[in-house]
Motif scaffolding. Sequence first.
Motif, PDB file in Angstrom:
ATOM      1  N   ASN A 220      52.267  87.278  11.250  1.00  0.00           N
ATOM      2  CA  ASN A 220      53.177  88.300  10.738  1.00  0.00           C
ATOM      3  C   ASN A 220      53.553  87.914   9.316  1.00  0.00           C
ATOM      4  OD1 ASN A 220      54.203  89.821  13.479  1.00  0.00           O
ATOM      5  ND2 ASN A 220      53.786  87.646  13.837  1.00  0.00           N
ATOM      6  N   SER A 221      53.512  88.879   8.391  1.00  0.00           N
ATOM      7  CA  SER A 221      53.737  88.493   6.999  1.00  0.00           C
ATOM      8  C   SER A 221      54.165  89.684   6.160  1.00  0.00           C
ATOM      9  CB  SER A 221      52.463  87.892   6.398  1.00  0.00           C
ATOM     10  OG  SER A 221      51.447  88.887   6.304  1.00  0.00           O
ATOM     11  N   SER A 222      54.630  89.383   4.962  1.00  0.00           N
ATOM     12  CA  SER A 222      54.897  90.401   3.959  1.00  0.00           C
ATOM     13  C   SER A 222      54.696  89.782   2.588  1.00  0.00           C
ATOM     14  CB  SER A 222      56.320  90.959   4.075  1.00  0.00           C
ATOM     15  OG  SER A 222      57.271  90.018   3.603  1.00  0.00           O
ATOM     16  N   ILE A 223      54.556  90.641   1.583  1.00  0.00           N
ATOM     17  CA  ILE A 223      54.471  90.191   0.201  1.00  0.00           C
ATOM     18  C   ILE A 223      55.439  91.022  -0.625  1.00  0.00           C
ATOM     19  CG2 ILE A 223      52.520  91.751  -0.296  1.00  0.00           C
ATOM     20  CD1 ILE A 223      51.498  89.587  -2.259  1.00  0.00           C
TER      21      ILE A 223
ATOM     22  N   ALA B 157      58.293 103.944   2.494  1.00  0.00           N
ATOM     23  CA  ALA B 157      57.141 104.799   2.793  1.00  0.00           C
ATOM     24  C   ALA B 157      56.149 103.995   3.610  1.00  0.00           C
ATOM     25  CB  ALA B 157      56.474 105.305   1.518  1.00  0.00           C
ATOM     26  N   MET B 158      55.439 104.699   4.484  1.00  0.00           N
ATOM     27  CA  MET B 158      54.348 104.099   5.239  1.00  0.00           C
ATOM     28  C   MET B 158      53.049 104.312   4.468  1.00  0.00           C
ATOM     29  SD  MET B 158      55.542 102.787   8.066  1.00  0.00           S
ATOM     30  CE  MET B 158      56.417 102.979   9.622  1.00  0.00           C
ATOM     31  N   LEU B 159      52.258 103.251   4.366  1.00  0.00           N
ATOM     32  CA  LEU B 159      51.021 103.305   3.590  1.00  0.00           C
ATOM     33  C   LEU B 159      49.820 102.956   4.460  1.00  0.00           C
ATOM     34  CD1 LEU B 159      52.224 101.392   0.397  1.00  0.00           C
ATOM     35  CD2 LEU B 159      52.318 103.858   0.819  1.00  0.00           C
ATOM     36  N   GLY B 160      48.651 103.424   4.011  1.00  0.00           N
ATOM     37  CA  GLY B 160      47.400 103.044   4.645  1.00  0.00           C
ATOM     38  C   GLY B 160      46.825 101.803   3.981  1.00  0.00           C
ATOM     39  N   GLU B 161      45.505 101.663   4.028  1.00  0.00           N
ATOM     40  CA  GLU B 161      44.851 100.522   3.379  1.00  0.00           C
ATOM     41  C   GLU B 161      45.023 100.624   1.867  1.00  0.00           C
ATOM     42  OE1 GLU B 161      43.827  97.985   4.789  1.00  0.00           O
ATOM     43  OE2 GLU B 161      43.439  98.573   6.880  1.00  0.00           O
TER      44      GLU B 161
ATOM     45  N   LEU C  45      55.836  94.817   0.621  1.00  0.00           N
ATOM     46  CA  LEU C  45      54.868  95.374   1.550  1.00  0.00           C
ATOM     47  C   LEU C  45      54.901  94.539   2.826  1.00  0.00           C
ATOM     48  CD1 LEU C  45      51.796  95.869  -0.827  1.00  0.00           C
ATOM     49  CD2 LEU C  45      53.284  97.684   0.065  1.00  0.00           C
ATOM     50  N   ARG C  46      55.262  95.159   3.944  1.00  0.00           N
ATOM     51  CA  ARG C  46      55.224  94.461   5.232  1.00  0.00           C
ATOM     52  C   ARG C  46      53.940  94.855   5.959  1.00  0.00           C
ATOM     53  NH1 ARG C  46      61.181  93.242   7.707  1.00  0.00           N
ATOM     54  NH2 ARG C  46      62.274  93.075   5.705  1.00  0.00           N
ATOM     55  N   HIS C  47      53.209  93.862   6.394  1.00  0.00           N
ATOM     56  CA  HIS C  47      51.937  94.087   7.060  1.00  0.00           C
ATOM     57  C   HIS C  47      52.199  94.600   8.474  1.00  0.00           C
ATOM     58  CE1 HIS C  47      47.899  92.326   8.644  1.00  0.00           C
ATOM     59  NE2 HIS C  47      47.755  93.573   8.258  1.00  0.00           N
TER      60      HIS C  47
ATOM     61  N   ARG D 268      49.317 101.010   7.963  1.00  0.00           N
ATOM     62  CA  ARG D 268      48.871  99.616   7.781  1.00  0.00           C
ATOM     63  C   ARG D 268      49.926  98.767   7.080  1.00  0.00           C
ATOM     64  NH1 ARG D 268      45.972  98.609  11.372  1.00  0.00           N
ATOM     65  NH2 ARG D 268      45.215  96.759  10.267  1.00  0.00           N
ATOM     66  N   TYR D 269      50.751  99.408   6.229  1.00  0.00           N
ATOM     67  CA  TYR D 269      51.804  98.687   5.507  1.00  0.00           C
ATOM     68  C   TYR D 269      53.056  99.539   5.444  1.00  0.00           C
ATOM     69  CZ  TYR D 269      48.200  95.466   3.910  1.00  0.00           C
ATOM     70  OH  TYR D 269      47.185  94.541   3.870  1.00  0.00           O
TER      71      TYR D 269
END
Length: 457
Positions: free
Chosen positions: A234-237, A315-319, A344-346, A367-368
């Motif tokens: 589990n990670s984020s940047i 917002a929810m993002l894709g790849e 960005l949370r993975h 995805r993010y």
Amino acid sequence: MNRLADRVMGPVLAPRDEGYDDERAGWQTARRHRPDLVVGAARPADVQAAVTYASDCGLPVGVQGTGHASAAVAAEGGVLITTARMSAVRLDADAGTAWVAAGTRWDQVIHRTAQAGLAPLSGSAPRVGAVSYTLGGGLALLSRTYGYAADHVRGLDVVTADGHLRHVTQDSGPDLFWALRGGRDNFGVVTGMEIDLMPVTTLYGGTLIFPVEKAAEVFGTYLQWAATVPETMNSSIALISLPDVPAIPEPMRGRHTVHVRIACAAGDPGAGERLVAPLRAIGPMSDTLGELAYAEAGSIYNDPVAPGAAESGTAMLGELDATAVQAILDLAGPHAPVPHVVELRHLGGRLAHLPAVDNAIGNRDARYLLNVVSRLERADFTQIRPAHARLFEALAPWSTGGRFLNFMNGENATTQVRSAYNATDYRRLTGLKAVYDPENIFRLNHNIPPGRGPTRD
């Protein structure tokens, strides 16, 4: 007011009363509720009395635990029910569950459950209210491994608009149980919940911090790395503009930095070490990764504890690709006029799967999760809001169109509620709202209005 005060164990306060401002205050100070009455509930019967009084008087109702989300929903008038006095945890170690009262914070749950070698699906900030967090979905430190916190709710005690206290589960009141897990406080005031606990005592975690000069390399490596890691990781940047204050260590004070946060649920710390090797190879300026007791997991994000004022958006993002990364760096990097935290949370992993008992949480294909936060002591609304709009517009090609309810705290949060749900689920929610709250008493929130309701459970 007097007849309500006679029925309530906690305080009942009007704007002229001493203690009113303290009772309505929360962690988020950008905007605050200013109700006609604030009821400091000390027990479920107090909640029932407050809801009944509001219904009889035609007043809307809001509910506040720690007040982290109040900037999105703060309103004038009505009745505000505060739940901080309702703080309790009952642990059933043999069953691997806990019952948590309405005003309990996650740090209180973590402390109690750690004694049995168990952990809740709490988030990055341990002082957030456990119930409100969970009802909004609950994106936990270990959600890629176990799913949303709302996926692991076994039962809820809730006061509905008719003033009745109900216990709902999948077997008893399944429609209301479905709606509350994701629909937050639109269907009643939850006074307690029973949740699953995870067999977690330690994790491999911490933070890697890089200078902004390496931002493009770190983001690019991170996105490639995230596409390959197992669901135990589990990670984020985050790209963070740090203030020039003494509390920040000298090498990072007043600078932009890139933070990679890690919470690996692999039982063997060596597995975590091997997984993060590509990120470490870039050369961080700070590295706190190591084996960590779950009770200390709040140190990974080190979220602010003191109340403060901030404007945020999500917002929810894709790849994502290099073009998306460049848009973030251009609009939130060192040359940006407004200082931000852009994270960005993975997602993916167990988050992408429906739980054993379905709930209202939508956007599981994302995805993010993008979250942007700007502190108001460093810029004002006239600067922050256009800056956020520019960022979201630039990232629109990668957006799924969805949002996450718990992070909706910006200017347009109350008009974006529909985007937290799948279309069919939103129609079902509005129908159930018409059954359980046809007058929309519970509307001082991320509101779901009543539609055409189905038959009651």
